[in-house]
Design a protein around this motif. Structure first.
Motif, mmCIF file in Angstrom:
data_model
loop_
_atom_site.group_PDB
_atom_site.id
_atom_site.type_symbol
_atom_site.label_atom_id
_atom_site.label_comp_id
_atom_site.label_asym_id
_atom_site.label_seq_id
_atom_site.Cartn_x
_atom_site.Cartn_y
_atom_site.Cartn_z
ATOM 1 N N VAL A 96 -0.885 0.419 -7.815
ATOM 2 C CA VAL A 96 -2.212 0.395 -7.411
ATOM 3 C C VAL A 96 -2.955 -1.269 -7.694
ATOM 4 C CG1 VAL A 96 -4.706 1.097 -7.352
ATOM 5 C CG2 VAL A 96 -2.642 2.789 -7.405
ATOM 6 N N ALA A 114 -1.024 -3.489 -5.471
ATOM 7 C CA ALA A 114 -1.335 -3.347 -4.003
ATOM 8 C C ALA A 114 -2.713 -3.958 -3.668
ATOM 9 C CB ALA A 114 -1.507 -2.045 -3.710
ATOM 10 N N TRP A 115 -3.651 -3.990 -4.961
ATOM 11 C CA TRP A 115 -5.070 -4.653 -4.372
ATOM 12 C C TRP A 115 -4.837 -6.061 -4.573
ATOM 13 C CZ3 TRP A 115 -8.724 -2.760 -2.373
ATOM 14 C CH2 TRP A 115 -9.124 -1.357 -2.596
ATOM 15 N N THR A 142 0.772 -1.166 -0.054
ATOM 16 C CA THR A 142 0.125 0.282 -0.068
ATOM 17 C C THR A 142 0.927 1.286 -0.184
ATOM 18 O OG1 THR A 142 -1.584 -1.434 1.203
ATOM 19 C CG2 THR A 142 -1.824 1.212 1.130
ATOM 20 N N LEU A 179 -5.529 2.851 0.001
ATOM 21 C CA LEU A 179 -5.328 2.431 -1.410
ATOM 22 C C LEU A 179 -6.486 3.295 -2.219
ATOM 23 C CD1 LEU A 179 -3.579 0.843 -3.094
ATOM 24 C CD2 LEU A 179 -4.782 -1.310 -2.911
#
Length: 633
Positions: A231, A234-235, A198, A259
């Motif tokens: 991103v 991170a998800w 994150t 996030l």
């Protein structure tokens, strides 16, 4: 162990679309140092601890000749440090089992086959299997290098069939210890990996906000690709975090809210607020995450409705420089994992079979989009006929066989290092393989010189040799993310020391053979890479363009409808965002791979540029549609 080098700034010689173009191979950027990876110390310390315990135990027992087998298990500690602990436990188990299986195959062949030429063929085939398996699973650094080094060495170790089970047991035991070492930090920072992922996304978004205030369209495109990839990664990391209790759901929910703030930078316009202040805020949150401090409380914000910065002013400058964007975004572990992210809905609005959230009585949590194969099915799909990994596997097999045979012809008795060198240089395309060949040769030469300098110290006893091995292991991980050649300076003497525990070759012979093997492996391997071009690379771009167009069309159809309250609209919007960002990342990866092939038909640069512009514009719309309900959840 090493990261992909940045693409060169040299421009290819172009031809009309559909023709063939030649790409010059870079030199200066090949040896340029980069910033180290933010978590380099974690695999470094883990490998040192996992290797030190078995090595000191063998020293106490007077059986240092067995260190090759324990090293096979100990070096598994280099893997999976970017994964949450539940996923890390599963991944490391597969890594250990794969390592022990490869070692068993090599030792069995060594005990049954006396022909060095045949052993070279078998080692090369196993090296090709390692390369394709590691690329298909996205295991990350150090990738196929470690199992190939261990297995290729084991093919040329004198062995009796009855010894194989015991040696495999040693490797399995050391691998179990490596598993424990890598899992030990869960007792101190149980949410460390997802917090770091994150933080990376927040920092990438901060970079996008700062870049968006300038006038450089190419720079904005670079930053936007980096943010989208960070991103998305991170998800993917958060989706690997199990949520079995309300407390864990609340902890993951707070990370998701952060996030979403990073993700909203893809859909916002810096004119709405001071972008510098917003970037500082995101950087501050990232610093708190990395320090392990309590997570901040995020206040809901309104959805953004204006055109994202840089979309309309990219122009022709983007087409020549976008390759650097995604490659650098992926270089620190934010690889193009498109298994992705999805929408979020209000708590309680869960529908069986397609629920876009997880509740557990706490905050609403996003869920991955349906329809994508995962796990073993995803790996098999990446290895199916027509896969772009198959030409790379063919390159590895052919290059390693020829390198090993040439090494035997010039008089090297154990040509496994030529096989390892050839296997190590094969990357996604010719340009990266050329860079790796130069880096490997330079690093090995300097490493041999370092070994010569330290040779008197190795004669003081095995305890000094163990200390040097551990120091070089730590130094390799500290340096290799700066540049592969710098890490090879430490890897080479470490490999020589490990070999020295089980054999008694004169130092002069050992150094001479290693240098010959390095030159032969790099030269022959690179020649095969140049001759066996990846003709499917450009075809992959055409497929990726079609997927981006389909995902963009679906996004526009959704955006043309008025938002509806409830879980379904948020879920569909999030899943559309997931599919679109996955297709954009896949397109950028395909372009980067094809652009690095020295002999390839000209790329459709104008189509690629327009597809990415339209795709990111639609992505911005989806993000803005999600921002208000997601932040208010």
């Amino acid at each position: 162990m090493g990261k992909h080098a940045r693409p060169t700034e040299k421009r290819p010689t172009t031809a009309p679309e559909g023709g063939v173009r030649f790409r010059p191979l870079p030199v200066r950027s090949t040896v340029r140092l980069r910033r180290p990876l933010d978590i380099w110390h974690k695999p470094a310390l883990s490998a040192v601890v996992a290797m030190a315990i078995p090595a000191l135990t063998l020293f106490a027992l007077g059986r240092m000749d067995l260190i090759l087998y324990t090293s096979a298990g100990s070096l598994c500690a280099l893997y999976a440090h970017g994964l949450p602990y539940a996923a890390r436990a599963r991944t490391l188990l597969w890594v250990v089992l794969g390592m022990v299986t490869s070692l068993g195959i090599a030792l069995t062949a060594a005990s049954a086959i006396t022909s060095a030429a045949v052993l070279v063929v078998l080692a090369s085939l196993l090296a090709a299997a390692h390369k394709m398996a590691c690329d298909a699973t996205h295991i990350g650094p150090p990738g196929n290098l470690i199992p190939t080094f261990i297995a290729a060495s084991a093919f040329f170790v004198p062995q009796r069939l009855g010894q194989v089970p015991g040696h495999m047991a040693l490797a399995l035991g050391a691998g179990g210890l490596a598993w424990l070492v890598c899992m030990a930090p869960v007792l101190v920072r149980p949410r460390g990996p997802e917090r770091i992922a994150t933080a990376r996304a927040l920092q990438a978004a901060a970079g996008l906000l700062r870049t968006g205030t300038g006038t450089d369209g190419a720079g904005v495109a670079h930053a936007r690709h980096a943010t989208a990839a960070a991103v998305n990664a991170a998800w993917h990391t958060l989706f690997l975090v199990p949520v079995r209790t309300p407390a864990r759901a609340a902890a993951r929910g707070r990370l998701e809210r952060l996030l979403v703030q990073a993700e909203s930078a893809l859909g916002g316009r810096p004119g709405e607020a001071d972008p510098t202040a917003e970037a500082e805020r995101l950087d501050g949150w990232a610093h708190q995450l990395r320090r392990g401090r309590p997570l901040p409380e995020i206040a809901p914000t309104a959805a953004k409705t204006e055109e994202p910065a840089g979309i309309t002013r990219e122009g022709a400058a983007e087409s020549g420089t976008q390759a650097a964007g995604a490659a650098s975004a992926v270089a620190d572990g934010s690889s193009g994992v498109a298994d992705g992210s999805s929408g979020v809905a209000a708590p309680g609005a869960v529908r069986e079979g397609r629920a876009p959230l997880l509740g557990l009585g706490g905050p609403a949590l996003r869920r991955p989009a349906p329809g994508r194969p995962r796990g073993v099915r995803a790996v098999l799909a990446r290895l199916a006929p027509g896969s772009p990994l198959l030409p790379i596997g063919a390159r590895v097999a052919a290059g390693c066989v020829l390198a090993g045979w040439v090494s035997m012809v010039v008089g090297v008795g154990h040509p496994y290092w030529a096989v390892v060198t050839a296997a190590s240089i094969y990357q996604a395309n010719t340009t990266l393989s050329w860079q790796r060949a130069v880096q490997r040769t330079v690093g090995n030469l300097l490493g041999l010189l370092l070994f010569c300098v330290l040779l008197p110290l190795t004669h003081t006893g095995q305890l000094a040799m163990i200390a040097l091995v551990l120091a070089f292991q730590f130094g390799a991980e500290a340096c290799i993310t700066r540049n592969y050649w710098l890490g090879s300076v430490c890897v080479t003497p470490m490999a020589l020391l490990l070999t020295g525990f089980g054999g008694h070759l004169p130092a002069k012979t050992l150094i001479g053979d290693r240098w010959i093997d390095t030159v032969v492996g790099a030269a022959v391997g690179l020649a095969c890479c140049v001759l066996v071009t990846n003709r499917r690379a450009a075809d992959r771009i055409d497929i990726a363009l079609e997927r981006v167009a389909a995902a963009e069309a679906a996004a526009h159809r959704l955006l043309a409808t008025a938002p509806a309250p409830g879980a379904d609209d948020a879920g569909e919007t999030g899943w559309a965002r997931d599919r679109l960002v996955g297709c954009l990342v896949e397109l950028r990866e395909a372009v980067d791979v094809a652009a690095g092939e020295w002999w390839q038909r000209a790329l459709p640069q104008e189509r690629i540029t327009h597809a990415e512009q339209r795709g990111h514009r639609a992505l911005a719309g989806l993000v803005r549609r999600l921002s208000a309900p997601a932040l208010a959840a």
